[in-house]
Enzyme design. Structure first.
Site, mmCIF file in Angstrom:
data_model
loop_
_atom_site.group_PDB
_atom_site.id
_atom_site.type_symbol
_atom_site.label_atom_id
_atom_site.label_comp_id
_atom_site.label_asym_id
_atom_site.label_seq_id
_atom_site.Cartn_x
_atom_site.Cartn_y
_atom_site.Cartn_z
ATOM 1 C CG ASP A 220 -1.873 -1.141 1.270
ATOM 2 O OD1 ASP A 220 -1.812 -1.982 0.362
ATOM 3 O OD2 ASP A 220 -2.686 -1.214 2.201
ATOM 4 C CG ASP B 32 -3.240 4.382 -0.196
ATOM 5 O OD1 ASP B 32 -2.922 5.526 0.175
ATOM 6 O OD2 ASP B 32 -3.947 3.618 0.495
ATOM 7 C CG HIS C 235 -5.364 -0.508 -2.006
ATOM 8 N ND1 HIS C 235 -5.044 -0.946 -0.765
ATOM 9 C CD2 HIS C 235 -5.047 0.819 -2.042
ATOM 10 C CE1 HIS C 235 -4.576 0.086 -0.056
ATOM 11 N NE2 HIS C 235 -4.579 1.160 -0.824
ATOM 12 C CG ASP D 36 -3.368 -5.334 -4.649
ATOM 13 O OD1 ASP D 36 -4.479 -4.948 -4.236
ATOM 14 O OD2 ASP D 36 -2.343 -5.355 -3.941
ATOM 15 C CB CYS E 173 -2.063 -6.559 0.196
ATOM 16 S SG CYS E 173 -3.521 -6.858 -0.769
HETATM 17 N N1 ARG Z 1 -10.292 -3.120 -2.515
HETATM 18 C C1 ARG Z 1 -9.574 -4.349 -2.629
HETATM 19 C C2 ARG Z 1 -10.525 -5.498 -2.289
HETATM 20 O O1 ARG Z 1 -11.049 -5.510 -1.208
HETATM 21 C C3 ARG Z 1 -8.369 -4.285 -1.752
HETATM 22 C C4 ARG Z 1 -7.392 -5.371 -1.818
HETATM 23 C C5 ARG Z 1 -6.304 -5.139 -0.819
HETATM 24 N N2 ARG Z 1 -5.136 -4.630 -1.445
HETATM 25 C C6 ARG Z 1 -4.107 -4.077 -0.802
HETATM 26 N N3 ARG Z 1 -3.046 -3.746 -1.481
HETATM 27 N N4 ARG Z 1 -4.135 -3.864 0.489
HETATM 28 O O2 ARG Z 1 -10.787 -6.343 -3.089
#
Ligand code: ARG
Length: 378
Positions: free
Chosen positions: A112, A202, A250, A252, A356
C-alpha cells in the site's frame, strides 16, 4: 558486510519478472483505527460498533504472523531475500499542525505504501490520517538499502496536509443515503471521497506493466495524485483507470498481470475505460478470474473476497496463490504455471493477501514496452 548486503540492488519494473528480494509485512499491534473522515469501520460482533477503536485480538495477530513467517521462510528457501518492517506503537495518538488522530493502523500491507519502479522506491502519500506515519516502519529498511546500493533512488511523494478540505465533507452522508441501485449509478462517475486539493495516492492503486502504469481513481487516489505520478515518471505512460465498483480502493484484486502477454481480469469489476481493447490490440490474452471458494468475508476484514486473486508472481512460470483457492490454482496450472499454494487467509483481516502483504525490492529484468500499440481514450 555480508555478501548478501553487498549485493543489495533495488530494481523492479513489473509484477512478474524473477523476484530476488521482497519485503513481507507484519501484523503486530494492528489497530481497528480510530474514526477519521476517510474511513468507516464497523464490526459489532467483535465489539467494534461505529466509532469504537482498539487493537485486533491477539490470537488473530498471532495466527497472521505465523502465516507470514511461514511464507517468508518458504521464499527464503527458494533463494529470495526477505526483509520485514519494524512495527511501532500503532495505538498512539498522532498529529500534525493540521489534525489529530487517536490511533494509527498497522504495517501488514507494505504494497500500500511502497512503490518500486526501476531503481526507485517511492513512499506514497497515503490518504488516511491513521496511515500517514506508516512509512516510519519501513525507514530502517530504506536507510539500509540507501547505504548498500549506490544506485538506489529513495523518494517520498509530498506528504499531504489531509486537512478538512482534502475530503469531500458530506461524502458519507450522501453515500449512506443512497439505495443499492443508486450507488451503482453513482459509481460510474468515480467521484469518491478525496477532493482534488492535493495529490493523493496509495501505492497499491498502481499496477506496473513496464512502460505502462495503470492507476486507479479511488477512495484513496485522486486525479491530482495520478497527474503527480505522470510528471514524476515522464518516461512512463500513466493510464487513469476506473472500474464499476462500489467504494474502490487498491487495484490488486481488480487486474492481475501474470506474465508478458497474460493478464487476469476481475469479472465483477468491469473497466470503464477501453482497457480490454488495449490488451487485445497488443495481443495479450485475458483470463477471467474465477470466484473465491469463500462465500463471505472473514471476521474483521475490510477487503473483499476477491483476495483469491491477490497473488504473488515469483517469475513468469511460478506463482504463489492462497492455498484454499483451488479454482484459481487450477486455472493457473492449466495456463502453464507452477503454483505454490500458500496458506494466507489468517492475514486477510490485516489488509490483504499475498500481493498486498509484500513489496518488491528487486526483480531481475529491465524497462520494457509491452504495449507498442496505443488505444484512443486510454
Ligand atoms: N479493494 C480491494 C478489495 O477488497 C483491496 C485489496 C487489498 N489490497 C491491498 N493492497 N491492500 O478487493
Amino acid at each position: 558486510m555480508s555478501d548478501e548486503l553487498k549485493s543489495t540492488k533495488v530494481n523492479s519494473w513489473n509484477e512478474w519478472d524473477s523476484l530476488k528480494h521482497v519485503i513481507v509485512g507484519r501484523a503486530d499491534g494492528t489497530m481497528v483505527q480510530a474514526p477519521e473522515i476517510a474511513v468507516q469501520r464497523e464490526w459489532p460482533e467483535q465489539g467494534y460498533t461505529e466509532g469504537k477503536y482498539g487493537p485486533y485480538p491477539k490470537e488473530m495477530i498471532d495466527k497472521a504472523n505465523e502465516q507470514m513467517d511461514n511464507f517468508a521462510s518458504m521464499l527464503e528457501k527458494r533463494g529470495i531475500r526477505v526483509d520485514r518492517p519494524t512495527p511501532i506503537d500503532f495505538s498512539q495518538k498522532v498529529q500534525t499542525p493540521d489534525w489529530e488522530q487517536d490511533s494509527m493502523f498497522g504495517c501488514m500491507p507494505p504494497r500500500d505504501l511502497l512503490l518500486t519502479i526501476g531503481n526507485e522506491i517511492l513512499e506514497a502519500t497515503m490518504s488516511y490520517r491513521s496511515r500517514w506515519f506508516e512509512y516510519l516502519c519501513f525507514r530502517p529498511l530504506l536507510e539500509k538499502y540507501f547505504k548498500e546500493d549506490p544506485n538506489f533512488h529513495w523518494e517520498a511523494a509530498p506528504k499531504p496536509r489531509l486537512s478538512e478540505g482534502t475530503y469531500k465533507e458530506d461524502f458519507w452522508k450522501k453515500w449512506n443515503a443512497l439505495s443499492e441501485e443508486e450507488k451503482w449509478e453513482e459509481s460510474i462517475k468515480s467521484e469518491w471521497i478525496p477532493s482534488e486539493v492535493e495529490p493523493l495516492f496509495d501505492a497499491a492503486d498502481v499496477v506496473r506493466f513496464g512502460k505502462d502504469l495503470f492507476v486507479q481513481k479511488s477512495m484513496v487516489t485522486n486525479q491530482t495524485g495520478i497527474d503527480w505520478l505522470q510528471r514524476h515518471y515522464p518516461d512512463h505512460r500513466v493510464h487513469t483507470v476506473r472500474y464499476k465498483e462500489l467504494l474502490p480502493w487498491h487495484m490488486d484484486t481488480t487486474i492481475v498481470p501474470l506474465r508478458p502477454g497474460l493478464v487476469m481480469f476481475n469479472p465483477g469489476r468491469p473497466a470503464l475505460e477501453p482497457q480490454r481493447e488495449f490488451f487485445e490490440k497488443n495481443d495479450w490474452e485475458i483470463l477471467e478470474a474465477p470466484k473465491s471458494v469463500l462465500t463471505k468475508k472473514r471476521p474483521m476484514t475490510f477487503c473483499s473476497i476477491w483476495l483469491n486473486i491477490n497473488l504473488l508472481v515469483l517469475d513468469p512460470k511460478t506463482v504463489c496463490v492462497e492455498a484454499s483457492e483451488t479454482p484459481v490454482i487450477e486455472l493457473l496450472d492449466q495456463n502453464g504455471f507452477e503454483v505454490i499454494p500458500v496458506p494466507f487467509y489468517e492475514v486477510s483481516p490485516f489488509g490483504g493477501g499475498l500481493h498486498c502483504g509484500t513489496a518488491d525490492v528487486y526483480r531481475e529484468g529491465s524497462f520494457e514496452d509491452y504495449f507498442p500499440k496505443q488505444v484512443q481514450g486510454f
